[in-house]
Design an enzyme around this catalytic site. Structure first.
Site: not given
Ligand SMILES: [Zn+2]
Length: 1025
Positions: A487, A468, A464-465, A429-432
């Site tokens: 992180e 961020h 988690h995301e 996953a990525m927190e954009n």
């Protein structure tokens, strides 16, 4: 960014989902050197995203269902645009074949669209006249950048136009199965910036883009500055825009550039695909992943985290698709029959790596939130089936929790999440900011198919995301060497959020303990790094990517947890709130964080010197073992290393939370490398003393023999007196101390005795993890019988504790109990507990008689494996048929593993032979199947014989790790010699892999030699007791 979960909780599964068509990969990357190895019952479908993720040999590793290799030229070196007609990217490396066909067909529409782009660009660059090559005045040029951009230019905002030419649906005018899609994109961008240094060149990042037509304008005067796109530094990915006159200090300028490029493979901007289940029609979408250094593949930019700016994005795309971006949509309008333009509001000020967009036909599932519009996007059929509902529900709750806890509202009006089939191979996953991307399997929940334990993964991922959005997005680390500020915080905050929204997950006892163990095992290796390496060690793209590891994530989280225990949560939270406020939309360093926590400590009347305490933990590799003598209160520390003869002079400032049988927890400090005496560590009335209460400290503890004995007695008589976290910690510490030869192995084994009455998950999980090596070393020796008898005796009560659920294929409510139920079945059946074996056999035959018979998804993996193990040829044949016919991925995975569980050598040999036939077993599964067979004690010899007999075939098709997974269990001189001979015969004796295998087996032989008799006696005695 969340790393791909390499180790799933027991019983969890991947959701069923469509795979990537093979033709698509070949078609998208025709000249890439991409080797696609596939041939299964389902030959058309592949799934690349997990392909070259790390594989670890654990019972619950995500499977890697295909293998795929990229030729070195696939990611080409940086091209050097000469900016003439020859200045194009290497056609070899890009999809020219695709384009050649497409262009013929699409010329008219593309030209129309480019015309539209030109109009937009003309509006932007009105009054600018691209000029001839200027004369450069070298005296004012900043020195050519090395690996970091010069700070002569400070960005303010980017206005970006992107024109994506791909189709979401296969164009109807092309009746072919390939070459009907395009990944080309074009665009232009204008960077508005302030000049803070007289300079006659502007440096930006650009990778795999053709950049041209620069226009530089002094915004204050309107004057155009002569400019020219000069070159890319080959390895630094710098683009130089040379200027005819120097930029004035404090002047405001804009730089407009046109560019064109091709989508990359799972990074930057990339094409993704899915298949509609009913119609089997292909659908395409585009998503992005820019972290850490791939924004430069999408548009020329100042691609470093502290060069924050506002981004105003405009996307031209096909009319039947819609676009999501970081910010809200400002306007979306039709251009012509084919094209549409979507314009977004400006983003908050943020780093380039957070920029994102997604162009798709996905549909949303909304979440409840009183202020922010939250939507979770997924494939339309998945949304319609309600698979995003669980995630949507969690997202609203968790966002609310963080807003309240951190005292700062999420600053945008919308938050989108999107579940995609493919992301960068090691990323889940990525927190954009405002558009979070997830792999489908960590976001979607399918009732009756997903394991209940999958809910934990989904909740952790979202937490988690979302963490961020504050730690990383709002406040960002200044440079990648301090990535832990992103992180480590996101990992730590995950526990807090999950604990709040789903307290019954008991995330400390499951996820947190798992992460702590991961941090300990990575940080003990010579290859580990300090939490904050010096910036000069983190310069290149690969050095930056290497920072995304267990140390950064979990050691970071663990030292924050330790600090919370020192200063108290209330004070810590106050400190991080003021830290976030102070550095909002800016970048911070670790010392800024310590300053704010220090301020909170001071205001609370505390005396902890935060920066001083934390320094040894952030700047040094590894962690200490502290040794306490409870008879006189002496305590000392040394660097914990598995090789006990290694020397190290490192020492730490160690907070020791200590309690005893009769007194509650208090804190003592060890801040020296000498031995000191502490009153609190002296045992009174022969009571035990317990250090590292609740396992909040990032270190291991050793005691004098008397105290170890008192702790043992307590665990065996009244274990609840010892906190649950410490019941796990004591086991993990004592086994690791035994590995480092600091205590006797029998002491470690004595700490498994109390498990007989233990029903909590954590101590069991850690014991089983640590005992695995003992099982592997002795499962073909006379020690194995007594060892199995001991394990059977130990697990018996636990198995019966869950029997009422297990016997009707149901599961308990409580999540840690669900974990423990799976563990009890696994250990019960594998140690031969008769009632477990008979349960698995019965349930499996029920299923054979009636394939509609439903076994709870949590339990399938264990029941299938032990059902096959307890059965004969008929059971194996049935499992094989089910494997061949299943279209559900998680079901197929369970069966693939179950087939390796049989005790019948002919069936095992048959299964191994099947791996030679791509019609039966796709090549991608060969390595995992051989590894599964090796794990079975009956399969070890057949697998080794098979690999040697078919090395020519196996060598080409499987990962290097396979050989190690076979030989790591060798523990006799005969096996060592056989292995060495094999290496010589295959001319491998000098390879690094061979040397590693030989060394490992030598260590095993030595270990078995030292411990065989003593352990044999111990297990015999305990099994009979
Ligand atoms: Zn992250």
């Amino acid at each position: 960014m969340a790393l791909l979960f390499l180790q799933c909780p027991p019983g969890s599964s991947l959701s069923s989902r469509p795979l990537l068509p093979r033709s698509f990969l070949l078609q998208m990357f025709p000249d890439s050197g991409l080797t696609i190895v596939n041939s299964s019952a389902n030959p058309g479908l592949l799934r690349p995203s997990l392909v070259y993720g790390k594989s670890r040999e654990t019972p619950h590793t995500l499977s890697l269902p295909l293998s795929l290799t990229l030729a070195p030229h696939f990611y080409p070196g940086v091209w050097i645009p000469k900016h003439s007609s020859t200045s194009t990217m290497s056609k070899k490396t890009h999809r020219s074949r695709v384009v050649a066909v497409v262009l013929v067909v699409l010329t008219v529409s593309v030209i129309a669209a480019i015309a539209t782009m030109v109009i937009f660009f003309k509006i932007q660059t009105a009054d600018m006249n691209p000029t001839s090559r200027p004369t450069i005045s070298p005296s004012t040029t900043p020195a050519p950048p090395v690996t970091r951009l010069p700070r002569s230019v400070i960005p303010d905002r980017y206005k970006i136009f992107l024109h994506l030419q791909f189709y979401t649906r296969t164009p109807e005018f092309e009746n072919t199965t390939n070459e009907n899609q395009t990944e080309r994109f074009t665009g232009n961008s204008t960077l508005f910036f302030k000049s803070v240094q007289r300079s006659s060149a502007i440096y930006l990042h650009s990778s795999n883009l053709t950049v041209f037509d620069s226009v530089v304008r002094n915004v204050d005067t309107g004057e155009v500055v002569e400019s020219r796109v000069e070159y890319n530094h080959e390895w630094s990915e710098f683009l130089q825009v040379s200027l005819g006159q120097a930029l004035e200090v404090d002047g405001n300028y804009s730089l407009s550039l046109k560019f064109e490029g091709w989508m990359a493979f799972l990074n930057g901007m990339f094409l993704s695909i899915y298949e509609e289940r009913d119609s089997e029609t292909l659908r395409f979408l585009v998503v992005t992943h820019m972290q850490p250094t791939d924004a430069r593949k999408v548009f020329p930019c100042l691609d470093e985290p502290d060069l924050k700016a506002v981004f105003q994005l405009n996307v031209i795309h096909r009319r039947d698709s819609s676009v999501l971006g970081n910010a809200e949509i400002f306007d979306s309008s039709i251009i012509d029959d084919e094209w549409k333009i979507t314009q977004f509001y400006p983003t908050p000020r943020m780093s380039t790596y957070l920029l994102a967009l997604a162009v798709s036909e996905f549909t949303p599932t909304p979440s409840l939130h009183d202020r922010v519009q939250i939507n979770t996007f997924a494939r339309p059929e998945v949304t319609a089936a309600g698979h995003a509902l669980f995630a949507a529900n969690m997202t609203g709750k968790i966002l609310q929790f963080f807003e309240e806890m951190l005292g700062i509202n999420y600053p945008q009006k919308k938050l989108d999440q999107i579940a995609v089939l493919y992301l960068d191979p090691e990323i889940a996953a990525m927190e954009n900011w405002g558009l979070i991307t997830y792999l489908e399997e960590v976001l979607l929940y399918e009732e009756g198919v997903s394991s209940l334990l999958d809910k934990e993964t989904i909740t952790e991922m979202i937490a988690h995301e979302l963490a961020h959005q504050w730690f990383g997005n709002l406040v960002t680390m200044k440079w990648w060497n301090e990535l832990w500020l992103n992180e480590g915080f996101a990992t730590y905050m995950t526990y807090k959020a999950v604990d709040q929204v789903e307290p019954h997950f008991k995330t400390e006892e499951t996820a947190m303990a798992r992460h702590l163990q991961a941090a300990f095992s990575q940080d003990v290796l010579a290859s580990s790094h300090p939490l904050i390496p010096p910036p000069e060690k983190v310069q290149t793209n690969s050095e930056i990517k290497d920072m995304f590891d267990d140390t950064t994530y979990t050691k970071g989280a663990m030292i924050l947890r330790m600090l919370v225990d020192i200063v108290e949560e209330r004070v810590f939270n106050k400190g991080i709130r003021s830290y976030l406020l102070d550095f909002s939309y800016r970048n911070s360093e670790t010392r800024d964080l310590w300053n704010h926590i220090q301020k909170a400590v001071n205001e609370d009347g505390g005396h902890t010197r935060v920066a001083e305490v934390m320094e040894s933990w952030t700047t040094q590799t590894g962690y200490p073992v502290i040794t306490i003598n409870t008879s006189n209160g002496e305590v000392s520390q040394k660097h914990f290393l598995l090789n006990h003869s290694s020397e190290s002079s490192l020492w730490w400032t160690v907070p020791i939370r200590v309690m005893s049988k009769s007194s509650g927890p208090s804190m003592v400090w060890l801040d020296t490398d000498s031995t000191v005496k502490k009153e609190e560590l002296i045992s009174k009335n022969e009571d035990w003393v317990l250090a590292n209460v609740n396992w909040t400290g990032y270190y291991r503890v050793n005691y004098d023999p008397g105290n170890w004995q008192s702790l043992l007695t307590q665990l065996e008589t009244e274990p609840q007196k010892i906190p649950i976290m410490n019941r796990g910690q004591l086991i993990d510490d004592v086994f690791n101390l035994a590995r480092a030869k600091l205590v006797n192995v029998t002491l470690a084994l004595n700490f498994t005795r109390f498990l007989r009455k233990e029903t909590a998950f954590l101590p069991w999980e850690l014991a089983i993890k640590n005992l695995k090596y003992y099982v592997h070393m002795f499962d073909r020796s006379e020690v194995y019988g007594p060892l199995q008898a001991y394990l059977r005796r130990q697990v018996s009560d636990l198995y019966h504790f869950f029997k009422n659920y297990t016997d009707i294929a149901a599961v308990p409510q409580d999540h840690t109990s669900q974990h423990n139920q799976v563990l009890a079945i696994n250990l019960g059946c594998s140690s031969g507990l008769p009632e477990c074996v008979s349960m698995a056999r019965t349930m499996f035959s029920e299923w054979m008689n009636n394939t509609d018979y439903s076994i709870h998804p949590n339990l399938r993996s264990e029941i299938y494996c032990h059902g096959v193990a307890a059965g004969g040829v008929a059971e194996w044949e049935f499992a094989w048929r089910m494997f061949e016919n299943s279209i559900d991925i998680s079901e197929k995975e369970h069966l693939k593993e179950a087939l390796s569980c049989t005790k019948k050598i002919p069936s095992l040999n048959r299964y191994l032979q099947y791996t030679l036939d791509p019609e039966k077993i796709r090549l991608a599964d060969v390595a995992s199947i051989i590894s599964f067979v090796v794990r079975n004690v009956a399969g070890q010899a057949p697998a080794w014989d098979f690999v040697r007999a078919n090395w020519d075939y196996v060598e080409n098709e499987v990962s290097a790790g396979l050989l190690e997974s076979i030989t790591s269990r060798f523990s006799t001189q005969f096996e060592l010699e056989q292995m060495q001979q094999f290496f010589v015969e295959n001319n491998m004796q000098h390879s690094v892999d061979a040397q590693k295998c030989i060394e490992e087996v030598q260590v095993n032989i030595q270990w078995v030699h030292e411990h065989r008799d003593i352990l044999h006696r111990w297990f015999l005695h305990e099994a009979a007791a």
